[in-house]
Design an enzyme around this catalytic site. Structure first.
Site, PDB file in Angstrom:
ATOM      1  CD  GLU A  60      32.127   6.847 -17.517  1.00 27.21           C
ATOM      2  OE1 GLU A  60      32.771   6.771 -16.224  1.00 27.21           O
ATOM      3  OE2 GLU A  60      32.338   5.502 -18.153  1.00 27.21           O
ATOM      4  CG  HIS A 129      25.975  -2.986 -21.711  1.00 26.91           C
ATOM      5  ND1 HIS A 129      26.437  -3.519 -20.509  1.00 26.91           N
ATOM      6  CD2 HIS A 129      27.047  -2.549 -22.190  1.00 26.91           C
ATOM      7  CE1 HIS A 129      27.917  -3.637 -20.446  1.00 26.91           C
ATOM      8  NE2 HIS A 129      28.063  -2.873 -21.633  1.00 26.91           N
TER       9      HIS A 129
END
Lengths: 324, 347
Positions: A60, A129
């Protein structure tokens, strides 16, 4: 016009912007050949090639760091973080670099970067998530934070975000990626950033919310009509820059406010809205601002639906402010 | 059977310590270019000396010198073209100056006054200079590395023959952003020159505590591209390595990691006292290999320079520095309102 869900709307926005602006680059994990784990970037690599829809390595900080470099060059990268829960390795790049680049360079440089990420719970995602990390980004000067609530909103807001000259964190409510459909114009259109939307007019209480919670708020508003309580629902759309004017106008009318968000309570965005309302409309209020939020715990798997605000919890808060 | 994947890295050296060229290597660099490099190295040295004094006198708040490392950033930047992106760490003043960053603007940034291009927003030595393609300096370590990869990647996508050079110390190679930047560069074959100033110390932490690798250069192998080790105190070796890396990058050859092996003779910054963690003997050994003294000897040996010219140069530069400081020091602070500008486009 076409009936679209949020995924289709996002995909459509990306296709249109990549077509009309050669500077737009889409990049992230699995976005290219696979079309994205949610299919949001489907067809882009096929149509525009590997140099414009790029499968990146799994990092990321690399996705955002290199996207910053591309934005500095003059491209318009739309970087995807696969789930908002995974944004943290890129946090340094977003907060210390992208957000501050224009300011610290005296305006010589800027980062017209869009960072897309699915956020929020309701898909049995557990701790990693389901997160809603918007508060960290709203807290950082130099960023814009945009959260659409339906397909029509998503397309217009995403196009605006991509065209914006500043770094935009664009958080997509994944719980309703497919379940909510709206009529969406097939051509390009924009919804301005920094302007909220009056979803439902009302007289008695203002609910201020965003993302998937807009639909829960509307559900609560419909139910409360039976009790004779007339609820006004505002969809913020952009958390930063905030449309304070619309909020104040509404609260000065209804005299009662309830903020709803999935993110944990402490220092959630609702705390900021509450502070602003008290500072700007104290003497208009019949009750303190109420907040219906996620709990101050990591996001649970089994008890997900007890964690997420629902119509019942919202109506309890409405009742509290009505009877204060 | 493979015993070792790594070839022992031979360090490239071109100038000998006595100011002659190592046998058989002719410098592919003009006398003008050499003199320009020399002059800028001297300028950096003199600016550093003056600014450290200013900090000790309380006239500026902080300063980062690069004593002993002047060749690493001056000679490398000299090997680039004006359109190449320079992405500094914070110890590469010479790269900015040789690129055309006005000394006056640099000194204004140190004072944080209203003639500072960056409007007094950051600590001294955290400048930016758009006209020279010099990207903005921040304090977090290694964050600039992926930026340089992105800049050069974009140029490649657009079909431009341009490269980016990114500077960092050996300490930065421990950060995740080094790994991530190198990895992306290797995968996408970006025209990026990774220039590591291995100056042996990250504040007080010595090289051996930073990495178990014998060299920094060998780390490139893990990312699928070439690593080169040069004597960082040898201006010609640095120049040549960067020139070759640029040529390679701009012709589709991808990235290169250049380790410039050098030594941080001075302190990390004016907030540091290196006597607390290293010996005077160690420093003395490296002062003997001073890059400016070595290049001066070579230039005189080659008849491009003289002691007389050197004296005049030093006088001229010192006068320029003093005049610049005097001018910058009287400029007031930015207005209060400017604190709230440049957060977003349109103010």
């Amino acid at each position: 016009m076409a009936l679209m869900n949020i995924i289709q709307a996002v995909n459509n926005a990306l296709h249109l912007e990549m077509e009309s602006d050669g500077r737009v680059i889409v990049m992230g994990e699995d976005v290219g050949k696979f079309g994205g784990v949610f299919r949001a970037t489907a067809g882009l690599q096929e149509k525009f090639g590997e140099d414009r829809c790029i499968d990146t390595p799994l990092a990321e900080s690399g996705i955002i760091g290199t996207a910053i470099g591309m934005a500095l060059y003059g491209l318009r990268p739309v970087a995807e973080i696969q789930f908002a829960d995974f944004v943290y390795p890129a946090f340094d790049q977003i907060v210390n670099e992208a957000a501050k680049y224009r300011y610290r360079s005296g305006g010589m440089f800027s980062c017209p970067l869009t960072i897309r990420m699915p956020y929020g719970g309701g898909i049995k995602g557990g701790h990693y998530h389901s997160q809603s990390p918007e508060a960290y980004f709203v807290h950082t000067a130099g960023l814009k934070v945009v959260i659409p609530s339906d397909p029509y909103e998503a397309k217009g807001l995403l196009i605006s975000s991509i065209r914006d000259e500043d770094p935009v964190v664009f958080m997509e409510p994944k719980r309703i990626y497919r379940s909510v459909k709206s009529d969406v114009p097939e051509g390009e259109y924009t919804i301005p950033l920094g302007k909220s939307r009056l979803v439902k007019e009302g007289r008695d209480v203002t609910i201020i919310t965003y993302g998937a919670m807009v639909h829960i708020a509307v559900e609560a508003a419909m139910k409360s009509e039976e009790e004779g309580i007339d609820i006004e629902v505002i969809d913020l759309r952009t958390l930063k820059p905030l449309d304070l004017e619309t909020i104040m106008e509404s609260v000065k009318k209804t005299r009662r406010a309830v903020v709803v968000h999935e993110a944990p309570r402490t220092c959630g965005f609702g705390a900021e809205i509450s502070a602003l309302i008290h500072e700007n409309a104290m003497l208009f209020l019949e009750a303190p601002v109420a907040r219906v939020t996620g709990y101050d715990t990591p996001f649970p798997y089994a008890l997900e639906h007890k964690y997420l605000p629902d119509a019942e919890r919202i109506l309890t808060a409405v009742s509290d402010v009505m009877n204060f | 059977m493979i015993y070792s994947l790594f070839v022992a890295f031979k360090m490239v050296e071109i100038i000998s310590s006595d100011g002659t060229l190592k046998t058989g290597i002719a410098p592919d660099i003009s006398s003008e270019q050499l003199l320009k490099i020399y002059e800028h190295m001297v300028l950096v040295r003199l600016v550093d000396e003056r600014m450290i004094l200013l900090q000790r006198q309380g006239r500026i708040g902080f300063y980062i010198g690069s004593r002993g490392e002047e060749a690493t950033h001056v000679a490398s930047a000299a090997a680039l073209e004006p359109e190449d992106f320079i992405v500094p760490c914070y110890r590469e003043l010479g790269a900015a100056l040789i690129r055309g960053f006005p000394l006056y603007r640099f000194v204004c940034q140190l004072f944080g006054n209203r003639d500072d291009l960056t409007k007094g927003r950051q600590m001294p030595c955290h400048y930016a200079f758009r006209d020279g393609n010099i990207y903005s300096i921040s304090s977090p370590i290694a964050t600039q590395i992926p930026h340089a990869v992105g800049l050069s990647w974009a140029a490649k996508i657009r079909g431009e023959k341009r490269c980016a050079i990114v500077y960092f110390g050996e300490g930065a190679t421990s950060e995740g952003d080094f790994h991530v930047g190198m990895n992306f560069a290797g995968v996408f074959k970006t025209p990026t020159i990774f220039l590591c100033r291995n100056n042996q110390y990250a504040i007080s932490v010595p090289y051996k505590r930073q990495t178990a690798s014998e060299t920094i250069a060998e780390k490139a192998a893990a990312y699928g591209f070439e690593g080169v080790r040069v004597d960082g105190n040898d201006a010609i070796a640095v120049y040549k390595a960067v020139r070759e890396a640029r040529e390679k990058a701009c012709n589709g050859g991808g990235p290169t990691l250049i380790e410039a092996y050098t030594f941080r003779v001075g302190a990390h910054s004016t907030s540091d006292d290196p006597r607390a963690y290293r010996s005077d003997e160690e420093v003395e050994e490296w002062i003997k290999k001073d890059p400016i003294a070595t290049l001066k000897k070579l230039l005189i040996n080659m008849d491009y320079w003289s002691e007389e010219k050197d004296k005049l140069l030093t006088e001229r530069l010192n006068a320029e520095i003093l005049e610049t400081v005097s001018r910058a020091e009287s400029v007031p602070q930015p207005d209060y309102e400017t604190m709230f500008e440049d957060l977003y486009a349109g103010g």
